[in-house]
Scaffold this active site. Sequence first.
Site: not given
Lengths: 376, 397
Positions: B127-129, B244, B383-384
């Site tokens: 649960g991050y974003s 890692e 990727n930005e």
Amino acid sequence: MEILIEDHQMLLNSATGYLAKKQSVAAFRALRDGDEPLGYDATAYRQMADLGWMGLVLPEEYGGSDFGYRAAGLIAEQMGRNLTAMPFVSTAILSATILREIGGDMLTEWGMKIAMGECVVALAIDEGAKHRPGQIKTQAVRDGDGYLLSGDKSFIADGMGADRLIVSAMLEGELTLFWLDPLEACFGTSCCDIAPQKLLDHRNYASFYIKNCRLNENTLIAKGEVAEKALAKALCAGRAVVAAEQLGMAKECAARTVEYLNTRKQFGVLIGVFQTLQHRMAHLYCEIEQTSSLVAQALNAIDENAEECEKLSRAAKAKVAKLGKLATEEAVQMHGGIGMTDELDLGLFMKRDRVLTEFLGDAACHIEWLLREQKI
Amino acid sequence: MDLSFSAEEEAFRGEVQAFLKEKLRPELSAKMKLGGAPSKAEMEEWHALLNERGWLANHWPKEYGGAGWTPVKKFIFELESELAFAPRIVPFGVSMLAPVLIKYGSDAQKKHWLPRILDGSDWWCQGYSEPGAGSDLASLKTSAVREGDHYIVNGQKAWTTMAQHADMIFCLVRTSKEGKRQEGISFLLIDMKTAGIDVKPVITIEGGHEVNEVFFTDVKVPIENLVGEENKGWTYAKYLLTYERTNIAGIGGSIALLGHLKQAARKRKKHGKPLLDEPYFAARVARVEIALENMKTTNLRVLADVAAGGAPGAESSLLKIKGTVIYQELTSLMRRAMGAYAAPYFPEAADEGFNGQVGPDEALHAAEDYFNHRKLSIFGGSNEIQRNIVSKMMLGL
């Protein structure tokens, strides 16, 4: 940056108004979620005919307006922006063009019906994964005063529930077009059947196989050079109008992305302030404008019956395939996670774009033709 | 190692290959090869087989039941697994939470949660974003307020992969609004069965259900479920991101997919000749193959650096950018190779006994795979964002 003649501008205005109100992306979504077997709204189809869109490329004496292909492209572009699902390309462009080229009684009877929105006529030419209208295996042989038809056709746009199918076949070594009434064909028997094909864009597609199906004499509508010419013209028109539809989709994806860049905040600022995103949108803008020019040029060439119409329609179809991929991928990427969801419309544009890229030939198919035929 | 593996590492590779040959069910790898996603039962099955061999928690220290592998061995294992079309180890418990617990968790937490990850008792999700906190994760708003021996959690998490299968979620929550945004974040372990948690599926463009929204309304979480110190959660989350990431490019998956693509393009005919002989198509395949060969060496260089004691910093951003672009191009080429055969829509194709397909087997998931993998350049730091990291960390811009 578009400057249109007055008639075209009026047509465009009526199209944007009508489609936004009645045939928006929300309407398409409702069709998809409702699993409507025809893949379009039959009432709206009549309304579209009332607006004169079904007869754009048909002469006035056959109920059309003869507005031409450039005008049809303007409509298709708006349909692209709204993801409108209608038997427009199949019936009003591909089939109407064939009838127009053939002329005679067929045009008298069916031209009027198409213009009035009273029928759907689908073109059955493709037989496999790739569009190869010149290399078909479907065969017809003479049988008394009629013909026996055998072969497989697939990816027939608006083929399910169509009132008539125009089927390409080889007869005595020549390309031949047959006018098939699905109700009179032997579909549903052990040797012949027609079935829906569910593609990514959730529109109406059909495939059929047919074996020794007996057709009456009057089902042959064109053979040899006449058939070649009529089909070539219809394919030119189809490619250019489909390119216009895809162009509209690219424009819509770009517009929605610009709007998102101007509303989404991260790191305390609108993400549109980031130069890397600005430059990518600027690149997309340039590509859209370049493609718009090519599509307009191709459509005008068809209206003028110019020799370059084949070359230009193929170039436009190839160019728009690249543009569509760029526009939809950039839209999803710049929207981030939300762009990946079915709830947002971008995925619907992306999937429709990929199906249209295959329809009537992908970029490789047309670039290869240009290399070969133009001796580049 | 420099750019090649030692004799011992090569021997280990053989061991991994033998294991895969013996234990990976051919039906499962065949399904994965065609782009199908493994079911929860299939993931559990694979985890159990790996755990039996002691290879599930391969990078954990031995004292916690891990295999204590070096980064090189771990890389070899992942490479070979991808080449064999084995399911990936579900990372949330084994690779994401466990390293944080091992480094920052209490003894009681380690003792309780680590064995349960190993034996599959708990499935974890992350649960991050949040809807307003994607690339800018530190702006997260889900709050945890201390009340006696509990935290009361309110808010919403987004893009929660596998939340529909999970027993537990590890969450970044805001415990303070004072000072720097990063300094008011804590790391909480929350039982998904707690009252007030609501999971809503999010369907992605290809029609799949991988991600979810998770809503928290007055959810009571015992304070012993706080990892480390209050307001230090950002440090722990960042530790995970540097931990890692040597296989983030997914080289093995790309090598395997390239092989599969070439095989399919050899079978497909264009004007009577194999599609792979067609110059226009072949040139695109060649371009991506060169990029992939190139990537292999870059990946080995990063790995060699790590093996020599270095920590992969912004290099993992390079691996992620290049690796995802390669994989996306491969899915795009696969879809191109199938032409209109990739256009049919079969959400039911993943079901057993499905036989409604038109065209070759490879076409079955070609489009789904392409649409689904648009996510690669978005998730785990778009990727930005990776390019921002490279600009800042490697170039000092």
